[in-house]
Motif scaffolding. Sequence first.
Motif, PDB file in Angstrom:
ATOM      1  N   ARG A 118     -11.446   4.038 -14.762  1.00 41.08           N
ATOM      2  CA  ARG A 118     -10.831   5.348 -14.470  1.00 41.08           C
ATOM      3  C   ARG A 118     -11.280   5.850 -13.100  1.00 41.08           C
ATOM      4  O   ARG A 118     -10.485   6.404 -12.338  1.00 41.08           O
ATOM      5  CB  ARG A 118     -11.185   6.355 -15.569  1.00 41.08           C
ATOM      6  CG  ARG A 118     -10.527   7.714 -15.362  1.00 41.08           C
ATOM      7  CD  ARG A 118     -10.732   8.658 -16.522  1.00 41.08           C
ATOM      8  NE  ARG A 118      -9.897   8.286 -17.654  1.00 41.08           N
ATOM      9  CZ  ARG A 118     -10.349   7.820 -18.804  1.00 41.08           C
ATOM     10  NH1 ARG A 118     -11.654   7.644 -18.988  1.00 41.08           N
ATOM     11  NH2 ARG A 118      -9.525   7.511 -19.790  1.00 41.08           N
ATOM     12  N   SER A 119     -12.533   5.658 -12.763  1.00 49.03           N
ATOM     13  CA  SER A 119     -13.045   6.110 -11.460  1.00 49.03           C
ATOM     14  C   SER A 119     -12.352   5.367 -10.313  1.00 49.03           C
ATOM     15  O   SER A 119     -11.964   5.966  -9.305  1.00 49.03           O
ATOM     16  CB  SER A 119     -14.553   5.875 -11.385  1.00 49.03           C
ATOM     17  OG  SER A 119     -15.221   6.562 -12.417  1.00 49.03           O
ATOM     18  N   LYS A 120     -12.198   4.063 -10.452  1.00 51.15           N
ATOM     19  CA  LYS A 120     -11.582   3.273  -9.390  1.00 51.15           C
ATOM     20  C   LYS A 120     -10.079   3.543  -9.300  1.00 51.15           C
ATOM     21  O   LYS A 120      -9.503   3.591  -8.201  1.00 51.15           O
ATOM     22  CB  LYS A 120     -11.857   1.791  -9.621  1.00 51.15           C
ATOM     23  CG  LYS A 120     -13.342   1.428  -9.495  1.00 51.15           C
ATOM     24  CD  LYS A 120     -13.579  -0.036  -9.793  1.00 51.15           C
ATOM     25  CE  LYS A 120     -15.072  -0.371  -9.733  1.00 51.15           C
ATOM     26  NZ  LYS A 120     -15.623  -0.184  -8.382  1.00 51.15           N
ATOM     27  N   ILE A 121      -9.458   3.740 -10.457  1.00 52.23           N
ATOM     28  CA  ILE A 121      -8.029   4.069 -10.451  1.00 52.23           C
ATOM     29  C   ILE A 121      -7.808   5.440  -9.797  1.00 52.23           C
ATOM     30  O   ILE A 121      -6.789   5.668  -9.140  1.00 52.23           O
ATOM     31  CB  ILE A 121      -7.462   4.036 -11.883  1.00 52.23           C
ATOM     32  CG1 ILE A 121      -7.476   2.602 -12.417  1.00 52.23           C
ATOM     33  CG2 ILE A 121      -6.036   4.582 -11.917  1.00 52.23           C
ATOM     34  CD1 ILE A 121      -7.145   2.494 -13.898  1.00 52.23           C
ATOM     35  N   ALA A 122      -8.779   6.341  -9.970  1.00 54.26           N
ATOM     36  CA  ALA A 122      -8.673   7.662  -9.349  1.00 54.26           C
ATOM     37  C   ALA A 122      -8.516   7.529  -7.831  1.00 54.26           C
ATOM     38  O   ALA A 122      -7.722   8.249  -7.205  1.00 54.26           O
ATOM     39  CB  ALA A 122      -9.902   8.503  -9.687  1.00 54.26           C
ATOM     40  N   LEU A 123      -9.275   6.616  -7.235  1.00 58.14           N
ATOM     41  CA  LEU A 123      -9.174   6.397  -5.790  1.00 58.14           C
ATOM     42  C   LEU A 123      -7.787   5.874  -5.421  1.00 58.14           C
ATOM     43  O   LEU A 123      -7.170   6.342  -4.458  1.00 58.14           O
ATOM     44  CB  LEU A 123     -10.250   5.404  -5.343  1.00 58.14           C
ATOM     45  CG  LEU A 123     -10.252   5.036  -3.854  1.00 58.14           C
ATOM     46  CD1 LEU A 123     -10.498   6.270  -2.997  1.00 58.14           C
ATOM     47  CD2 LEU A 123     -11.320   3.971  -3.575  1.00 58.14           C
ATOM     48  N   ALA A 124      -7.298   4.900  -6.194  1.00 57.41           N
ATOM     49  CA  ALA A 124      -5.973   4.341  -5.913  1.00 57.41           C
ATOM     50  C   ALA A 124      -4.887   5.407  -6.067  1.00 57.41           C
ATOM     51  O   ALA A 124      -3.969   5.510  -5.250  1.00 57.41           O
ATOM     52  CB  ALA A 124      -5.698   3.168  -6.851  1.00 57.41           C
ATOM     53  N   ARG A 125      -5.004   6.191  -7.106  1.00 53.62           N
ATOM     54  CA  ARG A 125      -4.010   7.237  -7.353  1.00 53.62           C
ATOM     55  C   ARG A 125      -4.033   8.280  -6.223  1.00 53.62           C
ATOM     56  O   ARG A 125      -2.983   8.776  -5.813  1.00 53.62           O
ATOM     57  CB  ARG A 125      -4.272   7.893  -8.707  1.00 53.62           C
ATOM     58  CG  ARG A 125      -3.449   9.130  -9.001  1.00 53.62           C
ATOM     59  CD  ARG A 125      -1.954   8.875  -8.974  1.00 53.62           C
ATOM     60  NE  ARG A 125      -1.219  10.133  -9.126  1.00 53.62           N
ATOM     61  CZ  ARG A 125       0.006  10.342  -8.688  1.00 53.62           C
ATOM     62  NH1 ARG A 125       0.667   9.380  -8.075  1.00 53.62           N
ATOM     63  NH2 ARG A 125       0.585  11.509  -8.865  1.00 53.62           N
ATOM     64  N   ALA A 126      -5.205   8.602  -5.700  1.00 53.21           N
ATOM     65  CA  ALA A 126      -5.298   9.545  -4.589  1.00 53.21           C
ATOM     66  C   ALA A 126      -4.568   9.005  -3.365  1.00 53.21           C
ATOM     67  O   ALA A 126      -3.920   9.754  -2.625  1.00 53.21           O
ATOM     68  CB  ALA A 126      -6.759   9.841  -4.257  1.00 53.21           C
ATOM     69  N   VAL A 127      -4.674   7.708  -3.144  1.00 50.87           N
ATOM     70  CA  VAL A 127      -3.916   7.073  -2.058  1.00 50.87           C
ATOM     71  C   VAL A 127      -2.420   7.274  -2.272  1.00 50.87           C
ATOM     72  O   VAL A 127      -1.673   7.645  -1.353  1.00 50.87           O
ATOM     73  CB  VAL A 127      -4.247   5.571  -1.959  1.00 50.87           C
ATOM     74  CG1 VAL A 127      -3.281   4.865  -1.012  1.00 50.87           C
ATOM     75  CG2 VAL A 127      -5.685   5.364  -1.504  1.00 50.87           C
ATOM     76  N   ALA A 128      -1.960   7.034  -3.492  1.00 51.60           N
ATOM     77  CA  ALA A 128      -0.533   7.168  -3.797  1.00 51.60           C
ATOM     78  C   ALA A 128      -0.053   8.599  -3.625  1.00 51.60           C
ATOM     79  O   ALA A 128       1.073   8.837  -3.172  1.00 51.60           O
ATOM     80  CB  ALA A 128      -0.255   6.683  -5.219  1.00 51.60           C
ATOM     81  N   VAL A 129      -0.900   9.552  -3.987  1.00 55.57           N
ATOM     82  CA  VAL A 129      -0.535  10.965  -3.824  1.00 55.57           C
ATOM     83  C   VAL A 129      -0.226  11.272  -2.367  1.00 55.57           C
ATOM     84  O   VAL A 129       0.796  11.882  -2.025  1.00 55.57           O
ATOM     85  CB  VAL A 129      -1.663  11.886  -4.340  1.00 55.57           C
ATOM     86  CG1 VAL A 129      -1.453  13.322  -3.870  1.00 55.57           C
ATOM     87  CG2 VAL A 129      -1.736  11.832  -5.858  1.00 55.57           C
ATOM     88  N   VAL A 130      -1.115  10.826  -1.487  1.00 58.83           N
ATOM     89  CA  VAL A 130      -0.929  11.099  -0.061  1.00 58.83           C
ATOM     90  C   VAL A 130       0.243  10.304   0.503  1.00 58.83           C
ATOM     91  O   VAL A 130       1.042  10.819   1.286  1.00 58.83           O
ATOM     92  CB  VAL A 130      -2.229  10.816   0.720  1.00 58.83           C
ATOM     93  CG1 VAL A 130      -2.008  11.013   2.210  1.00 58.83           C
ATOM     94  CG2 VAL A 130      -3.350  11.726   0.228  1.00 58.83           C
ATOM     95  N   LEU A 131       0.364   9.041   0.105  1.00 55.48           N
ATOM     96  CA  LEU A 131       1.487   8.239   0.571  1.00 55.48           C
ATOM     97  C   LEU A 131       2.819   8.870   0.166  1.00 55.48           C
ATOM     98  O   LEU A 131       3.749   8.972   0.977  1.00 55.48           O
ATOM     99  CB  LEU A 131       1.402   6.819   0.018  1.00 55.48           C
ATOM    100  CG  LEU A 131       0.319   5.901   0.590  1.00 55.48           C
ATOM    101  CD1 LEU A 131       0.325   4.568  -0.157  1.00 55.48           C
ATOM    102  CD2 LEU A 131       0.511   5.665   2.082  1.00 55.48           C
ATOM    103  N   ALA A 132       2.915   9.292  -1.086  1.00 54.87           N
ATOM    104  CA  ALA A 132       4.166   9.885  -1.575  1.00 54.87           C
ATOM    105  C   ALA A 132       4.472  11.189  -0.842  1.00 54.87           C
ATOM    106  O   ALA A 132       5.624  11.468  -0.499  1.00 54.87           O
ATOM    107  CB  ALA A 132       4.087  10.120  -3.084  1.00 54.87           C
ATOM    108  N   THR A 133       3.439  11.986  -0.600  1.00 49.94           N
ATOM    109  CA  THR A 133       3.644  13.244   0.112  1.00 49.94           C
ATOM    110  C   THR A 133       4.106  12.991   1.540  1.00 49.94           C
ATOM    111  O   THR A 133       5.055  13.619   2.029  1.00 49.94           O
ATOM    112  CB  THR A 133       2.349  14.070   0.133  1.00 49.94           C
ATOM    113  OG1 THR A 133       1.913  14.309  -1.211  1.00 49.94           O
ATOM    114  CG2 THR A 133       2.570  15.411   0.821  1.00 49.94           C
ATOM    115  N   GLY A 134       3.429  12.066   2.204  1.00 51.88           N
ATOM    116  CA  GLY A 134       3.803  11.751   3.581  1.00 51.88           C
ATOM    117  C   GLY A 134       5.195  11.163   3.679  1.00 51.88           C
ATOM    118  O   GLY A 134       5.983  11.535   4.561  1.00 51.88           O
ATOM    119  N   LEU A 135       5.517  10.246   2.785  1.00 48.69           N
ATOM    120  CA  LEU A 135       6.862   9.672   2.780  1.00 48.69           C
ATOM    121  C   LEU A 135       7.907  10.744   2.495  1.00 48.69           C
ATOM    122  O   LEU A 135       9.011  10.724   3.062  1.00 48.69           O
ATOM    123  CB  LEU A 135       6.952   8.554   1.743  1.00 48.69           C
ATOM    124  CG  LEU A 135       6.207   7.266   2.096  1.00 48.69           C
ATOM    125  CD1 LEU A 135       6.180   6.319   0.900  1.00 48.69           C
ATOM    126  CD2 LEU A 135       6.842   6.565   3.298  1.00 48.69           C
ATOM    127  N   GLY A 136       7.562  11.681   1.623  1.00 45.37           N
ATOM    128  CA  GLY A 136       8.474  12.787   1.337  1.00 45.37           C
ATOM    129  C   GLY A 136       8.779  13.608   2.578  1.00 45.37           C
ATOM    130  O   GLY A 136       9.919  14.032   2.802  1.00 45.37           O
TER     131      GLY A 136
END
Length: 577
Positions: free
Chosen positions: A548-566
Motif C-alpha cells: 500500500r505504501s509503494k502503491i501510494a507513491l505510484a498513485r501520486a504520480v498518476a494524480v499529477v500526470l492526469a492533472t497535467g494532461l488535463g
Amino acid sequence: MNIFADIRALVVETLESLAADGKLPEGLSYDNVTVEPPRDAGHGDMATNAAMVLAKPAGMKPRDIAEVLAERLTGDDRIAEAQVAGPGFLNMRLTPAVWQAVVRSALADPGYGQSAVGAGQKVNVEYVSANPTGPLHVGHTRGAVFGDALASLLGFAGYDVTREYYINDGGAQVDTLARSVYLRYLEAHGEDVEFPDGTYPGDYLVAVGEALKEKVGDQFVGKGEQYWLAEVRDFASDAMMDLIREDLAAIGVEMDVFFSEKSLYGTGRIEAAIDSLRDKDLIYRGTLEPPKGKVPEDWEPREQTLFRSTAHGDDVDRPIQKSDGSWTYFAPDIAYHYDKIERGFDQLIDVFGADHGGYVKRMKAAVSALSDGKVPVDIKLCQLVRLFKKGEPFKMSKRAGTFITLRDVVDEVGPDVTRFTMLTRKNDAPLDFDFDKVVEQSKDNPVFYVQYAHARVKSVLRKAEIDVSDEALAEADLSVLDHDAQLDVARKIAEWPRLVEIAARTNEPHRIAFYLYDLASVFHSLWNRGNDDPSLRFLQEGDEATSRSKIALARAVAVVLATGLGILGVTPAEEMR
C-alpha cells in the motif's frame, strides 16, 4: 501543498528572527529572496539566494549572512543539512519525511498543484481567429492547442479566463470566399467553372455551393454579383464558421465568445475607439517616412490619419485611415481591443501566427494607449509546423486544395497525440511533426512516454488485491519510501505546484509538457530498478502494508500526470496496446 513556498516562508521567518536578534539589520526587504531547485541536483534539494540579495542592503559579506542563516535553519526538523557554497549561496537538503508528506498531500488534496496566484483576475485569451474562408490548417492547429492549453493553465492557477475567437469577416477575403462559393453554386447547377487565381478551389466548398443551391434555387444563376454578393457572403461565412467549430471540436477546443469583426463596422464602435485615442492627442494627420530598405516603385508620400504609436513604444506611427476615408486593417483591431478593455479584462493575451511578428509592437502600443497602460497585453507568436511522414514532407490536402488541414492531422494520429505533440516545443520555436515518430512506442516519443507512465500505474492498481482508494493510500505508512529512487519520484511530484505557478506567470503551457516527461522519466526509472531489486517493486507479495505504501507513491504520480494532461487537453491512457 507547495513545499518550495513553505521552505521560502521558513527562510524569510529565519531571516526575520536573525534581524530581531541583532544579527541582521532591521527593515530589510525579502521580496527578492527565492528558494528553488539548484542547477546541479548533487548540491542539494533546494537553494536560496538570500545572502546574495541581502548582502548589499545589509552592509555585510554574503558568506557571513549565509553562515548564520544555515546554522539557524538546521534547527528546523525539515532541514537535514544547510551548506554555504561559493560566494554565499545556500544549499539545503530536506529530510525524507518532507518528501513522504508530499506524496500524502498529492493523494489527500483533490486540488493538488492548484494555485491562487491568479487571484481571480479576468484574462481574455484570444486564439485561432482564422479568416472564415476554409477549414483550419496545421498552423491554426498549433495556435488552437497552445491557446486552449494556456487558457486551462491560467484557470488552474486561479485566473478567471475567457476563451475568445475573433472572426475576421470584415475584409476583402470574405468577398473572395463568396465568389468562390458562387462558382461551386454554378457547378451544382451543372455548369463548368474555372477558379481564377486568388479564389479558393478546395473541395470543401462543394457542399456549400450545393447548400446554397438548395436554399435559393436558380435565382442567382447568370446574375451579376451586385445581386448576390452580400447574401452569398453571409451564407458562406456562416457555413465556414460551422466548419471551423467542427474542426475545433475535433481537437477538443470550445470557445466562450465568437466576436465578429463585421460587427464593428457601421455601428460607431471603430469611431469610438479612435476618438478615445484622439482625446489623448494620439491621432493626427501626417506623412510617414518611406519604408526602410528598398523603397517600392509605387511609393509616394501622402498625408494620412495616423496613430501616434511611437508614444507607446512602437518604432513608427501607424496609419489608421486611408486617404479615401476608409479604415486601414489596423483600425478595427484597435476597436476590438478597446472593446475587450471596456469589458473589464485585467489582462489580454493574443495568440498569433508567426507571420504576425511585425504586428506585435503596434498592437501593444494600441492597448497601452487605450488603457492608459493599465491593461497588459501579451502577444504569443506560434511558429510554423513542418509535417513529415516516412521521412518525407507530408503532401498537401486534396480537400483543402492548398494546405494541410487540422482534420488531416487529427484523422491520422488522433486528438491526444496531436495536442501533446504541439506542446513539445515552446510556441516561438519551429515544430517538426513526424507522423511516424509521434506514434512510435519509445522514450524518444514524449507522448507515448508520459501516457505509458500513467498506464503502468493503472496496471498496478488493477493488479492490487487491496484497497487502493486515495483515502486508503493516504493513510499508508510512507516512511518506508526511503530509497533514493523513490525519493527522487517524490521530489519531482513536489515540483508540480511551483511549476504550475511559473508556467502561468510566463504564459508558457509547454512547461507542463516538459515537466510531465521528466516526471514520467523518474517514475520509469524506479519501475525499471524494480526489475533488478524486488524490494522496489510496487506490489510486495504477502506484505499488504508495504504494498500500500509503494502503491501510494505510484498513485501520486498518476494524480499529477492526469492533472497535467488535463490542462493540456489530453486524456490519460488507462492501458497501452
